[in-house]
Motif scaffolding. Structure first.
Motif, PDB file in Angstrom:
ATOM      1  N   LEU A  80      49.288   0.230  37.978  1.00 57.85           N
ATOM      2  CA  LEU A  80      49.665   0.669  36.633  1.00 57.85           C
ATOM      3  C   LEU A  80      49.453  -0.435  35.599  1.00 57.85           C
ATOM      4  O   LEU A  80      48.972  -0.174  34.491  1.00 57.85           O
ATOM      5  CB  LEU A  80      51.124   1.133  36.615  1.00 57.85           C
ATOM      6  CG  LEU A  80      51.420   2.405  37.395  1.00 57.85           C
ATOM      7  CD1 LEU A  80      52.917   2.629  37.503  1.00 57.85           C
ATOM      8  CD2 LEU A  80      50.747   3.602  36.749  1.00 57.85           C
ATOM      9  N   LEU A  81      49.772  -1.660  35.967  1.00 57.81           N
ATOM     10  CA  LEU A  81      49.557  -2.776  35.045  1.00 57.81           C
ATOM     11  C   LEU A  81      48.073  -2.977  34.744  1.00 57.81           C
ATOM     12  O   LEU A  81      47.698  -3.282  33.612  1.00 57.81           O
ATOM     13  CB  LEU A  81      50.179  -4.057  35.610  1.00 57.81           C
ATOM     14  CG  LEU A  81      51.701  -4.089  35.647  1.00 57.81           C
ATOM     15  CD1 LEU A  81      52.195  -5.330  36.387  1.00 57.81           C
ATOM     16  CD2 LEU A  81      52.294  -4.013  34.254  1.00 57.81           C
ATOM     17  N   THR A  82      47.241  -2.774  35.751  1.00 57.25           N
ATOM     18  CA  THR A  82      45.789  -2.856  35.547  1.00 57.25           C
ATOM     19  C   THR A  82      45.334  -1.788  34.570  1.00 57.25           C
ATOM     20  O   THR A  82      44.525  -2.054  33.671  1.00 57.25           O
ATOM     21  CB  THR A  82      45.043  -2.720  36.889  1.00 57.25           C
ATOM     22  OG1 THR A  82      45.443  -3.797  37.744  1.00 57.25           O
ATOM     23  CG2 THR A  82      43.539  -2.755  36.700  1.00 57.25           C
ATOM     24  N   GLU A  83      45.855  -0.583  34.715  1.00 61.30           N
ATOM     25  CA  GLU A  83      45.504   0.506  33.793  1.00 61.30           C
ATOM     26  C   GLU A  83      45.963   0.196  32.370  1.00 61.30           C
ATOM     27  O   GLU A  83      45.248   0.455  31.404  1.00 61.30           O
ATOM     28  CB  GLU A  83      46.105   1.829  34.269  1.00 61.30           C
ATOM     29  CG  GLU A  83      45.435   2.393  35.490  1.00 61.30           C
ATOM     30  CD  GLU A  83      43.958   2.676  35.278  1.00 61.30           C
ATOM     31  OE1 GLU A  83      43.606   3.250  34.234  1.00 61.30           O
ATOM     32  OE2 GLU A  83      43.170   2.313  36.163  1.00 61.30           O
ATOM     33  N   ILE A  84      47.148  -0.363  32.241  1.00 62.02           N
ATOM     34  CA  ILE A  84      47.659  -0.718  30.916  1.00 62.02           C
ATOM     35  C   ILE A  84      46.774  -1.788  30.278  1.00 62.02           C
ATOM     36  O   ILE A  84      46.467  -1.725  29.083  1.00 62.02           O
ATOM     37  CB  ILE A  84      49.124  -1.186  31.010  1.00 62.02           C
ATOM     38  CG1 ILE A  84      50.013   0.006  31.357  1.00 62.02           C
ATOM     39  CG2 ILE A  84      49.577  -1.852  29.713  1.00 62.02           C
ATOM     40  CD1 ILE A  84      51.435  -0.367  31.724  1.00 62.02           C
TER      41      ILE A  84
END
Length: 92
Positions: A81-85
């Motif tokens: 999720l952090l990568t997507e953000i």
């Protein structure tokens, strides 16, 4: 979970720690050198991330004993999720 996830995510070091551990397990000093966090801050963050079920802590029966940190399944999902953000942040 014992630790409120929003409180954990609000810390500036969480993203750096999770991103580093997404690359694989690491020892405390390796994490400290890689992300440049003060020792006491890193110790506190790792405890809070472990309490939140994001980081696992494993003591290896080496000589001397070694402690390794890694991501739990929940931590791996958070890393994704952090990568997507971060990708969203790069969109003009």
């Amino acid at each position: 979970m014992a630790e409120d996830l929003w409180d954990v995510l609000g810390c500036k070091w969480t993203r750096r720690i999770v991103s580093h551990l997404a690359e694989g397990e690491a020892r405390f000093n390796g994490i400290e050198r890689a992300i440049g966090t003060p020792t006491s801050t890193l110790s506190d963050r790792l405890k809070r991330l472990e309490s939140a079920g994001i980081v696992s802590r494993e003591v290896k029966d080496d000589s001397p004993p070694a402690v390794r940190y890694g991501l739990t399944e929940r931590g791996e999902r958070l890393a994704e999720l952090l990568t997507e953000i971060e990708r969203l942040d790069q969109i003009p």
